[in-house]
Enzyme design. Sequence first.
Site, PDB file in Angstrom:
ATOM      1  N   ASP A 289     -50.587  35.086 -18.929  1.00 17.24           N
ATOM      2  CA  ASP A 289     -51.565  36.048 -19.434  1.00 17.24           C
ATOM      3  C   ASP A 289     -52.983  35.505 -19.262  1.00 17.24           C
ATOM      4  O   ASP A 289     -53.296  34.415 -19.731  1.00 17.24           O
ATOM      5  CB  ASP A 289     -51.288  36.340 -20.913  1.00 17.24           C
ATOM      6  CG  ASP A 289     -52.003  37.585 -21.419  1.00 17.24           C
ATOM      7  OD1 ASP A 289     -53.092  37.886 -20.905  1.00 17.24           O
ATOM      8  OD2 ASP A 289     -51.471  38.239 -22.319  1.00 17.24           O
TER       9      ASP A 289
ATOM     10  N   HIS B 157     -50.511  39.629 -18.937  1.00 15.81           N
ATOM     11  CA  HIS B 157     -50.917  40.503 -20.035  1.00 15.81           C
ATOM     12  C   HIS B 157     -50.212  41.859 -20.008  1.00 15.81           C
ATOM     13  O   HIS B 157     -49.916  42.439 -21.039  1.00 15.81           O
ATOM     14  CB  HIS B 157     -52.431  40.713 -19.977  1.00 15.81           C
ATOM     15  CG  HIS B 157     -53.038  41.199 -21.256  1.00 15.81           C
ATOM     16  ND1 HIS B 157     -53.048  40.445 -22.406  1.00 15.81           N
ATOM     17  CD2 HIS B 157     -53.656  42.357 -21.570  1.00 15.81           C
ATOM     18  CE1 HIS B 157     -53.659  41.119 -23.370  1.00 15.81           C
ATOM     19  NE2 HIS B 157     -54.028  42.290 -22.893  1.00 15.81           N
TER      20      HIS B 157
ATOM     21  N   SER C 101     -52.488  43.030 -27.941  1.00 11.00           N
ATOM     22  CA  SER C 101     -53.762  42.470 -27.494  1.00 11.00           C
ATOM     23  C   SER C 101     -54.758  42.474 -28.667  1.00 11.00           C
ATOM     24  O   SER C 101     -54.488  41.855 -29.691  1.00 11.00           O
ATOM     25  CB  SER C 101     -54.284  43.251 -26.287  1.00 11.00           C
ATOM     26  OG  SER C 101     -55.307  42.540 -25.652  1.00 11.00           O
TER      27      SER C 101
END
Length: 685
Positions: A622, A657, A537
């Site tokens: 995501d 995610h 991330s």
Amino acid sequence: MKKDIQPPIAKKNPKELMVHNDVRIDNYFWLNDREDEEVIAYLNAENEYTKHKMAHTEQFQKDLFEEMKSRIKEDDESVPYKLNGYWYITRYEIGKDYPVYTRKKGTLEAEEEILFDCNEMAKGFSYFKLGGISISEDNTLVAFSTDTVSRRQYTLQVKNLITGEVYEDKILNTTGSATWANDNKTIFYTRKDEVTLRSDKVYKHKLHDNIEDVQVFHEDDETYNTFVYKTKSNKFIVIGSASTLTSEYRFVNADTPDHEFKIFQERIRELDYAIAHYKDSFYVITNADGATNFKLSKTNEIQTEIAYWEEVLPHRKDVLLEDIEIFKDYLVVSERENGLNNIRIISWDGTEDYYLPFDSETYTANTGNNPDFDSDVLRYSYNSLTTPSSVIDYNFKTKEKDVKKEQQVLGGTFDKDNYTSDRVWATARDGVKVPVTLVHKKGLEMNGENPLLLYAYGSYGSTIDPYFCTIRLSLLDRGFIYAIAHIRGGEYLGRDWYENGKLLTKLNTFHDFIDCTKHLISEKYTSEKHMYAYGGSAGGLLMGAIVNMNPELYHGVLAAVPFVDVVTTMLDDTIPLTTGEYDEWGNPNEEAYYNYMKSYSPYDNVTAQTYPNMLVTTGLHDSQVQYWEPAKWVAKLRDLKTDENLLLFQTDMEAGHGGASGRFESLKEVALEYVFLLELEGITS
């Protein structure tokens, strides 16, 4: 023998992007349409290429998956906690992927009542996540939420715990949590904006009333998110609204949910505060009056504005006040000093003020689930890089500790005495000392030949504490050193540590990681040909930056769901998270931030040079970092890099995610990542 296939080459369709009279050409902008068949075909082609290049490791991946799974106790259960007369327990069953949520009335010997069996609920879905569970005051109803897509858009429902009936009402597109008023029929919940997925509206739902849900609050500032909860004292429903730097709360008595919410303290730019309730007062954690590391204040229920806040615990320059937990007789304060967690216990009558003792330099200790206001027991957790996690109950009155559960490491081969962990300090280029925690097998010779995996995050003030992980043993037992770089951008060394790693000081984050890398190499922990880096991330942004700046330092890099197209994303306010991130990265509509961002944005700075071996992963759904960021980045890397090193791109076509759902499914992703690293070291079993 299999014919070697060539990596997919994404077509170029140049798009001119002009801001502040600066033109960027994005050849792969077209990849940002997940409904486009050509986009899906490209992602599938990349997946096929990855599968082909890793085909010879399939058995190793399976073996590693089974090895990691074998350490985990399948028939496991949580330590019970008590709330409103019931004991709540989450358990797992052998051969099943999802948890079962249960409770017992009065005593742990009582008959088990199953609230939710997620194994049944997940049937027919490739992804399943149970969100928040909220029990009504009379214990007869439960509000719960589910996500079957992995975009964190939860559907909220209510179940009758007496009859087992799930009511027909479905509330779509919520954050997943719900809060009951004390009347057992009013529920407050937060909805998301359909486009940006920003949580922006709080609604009130009346059970069995055929009237439309009432909107009680709308956060119209696009840089804020809103949320709702009940104080631990059960007296107030609180609506919170927060941006990166500023917060605001409003509250209403939980007995009168139809009354107007009262603002606690109106938002003031960069005034950050959080509130808890005890007796007739609110306790306020705040950065008011220059309290960078936060201080604790209190005020009465009637006069809640900042002018009435009285100091309880003063600000300290070297100690970060992270959180408080309120009990009827004690205040528990979570602090961080020199990077380490401290738990401070203060009696309300003023007779006691002391810290729980911890003796390691690489540990993590956190207060756990403590919903019972009247309890004489504090529940907290403790673990370290070498010590499995323990859940401990500490009795305020007797001062005794009761270890309720120690994480079991199955397989019979784990002995914590076979491993050692320590903390070293690297000197960054500006002279600042940056801590790194490491763990490895005892007896490892520091001769520069050890493979080392360096992990970091370094954004949002999020602190990565040194924690135990059974999965990581698969690397340690094969000779790897695992290290965490506590770089600026996190809060490991206090709030200033964060402030000096964001906005126009963001480069410190990347430089710290690189300088930690150089320190570990110079101290012979490893060398360039055995050095590996890992981040996900915003930590994936870190990976993208370091491989542009110093690719020669790393033999291999893992970048998970990486945020790499910083400028384009931050200019697009329709994407989830963007507007709320301006205080973290800057607003590129302002030229100074645009230029600074462009100077480090991984996608914008890919050049014709040698890059390390890289494995990049993402999820098609995501909502935090859109899949097209890594897709475009990989396409550009393929076009420009001048080496023959591996560049693999894996998209989970079902997940978001957080990766795959299910207890063990995510281990398959880890197995691929670990095998990628181990293969580069010539370790094949």
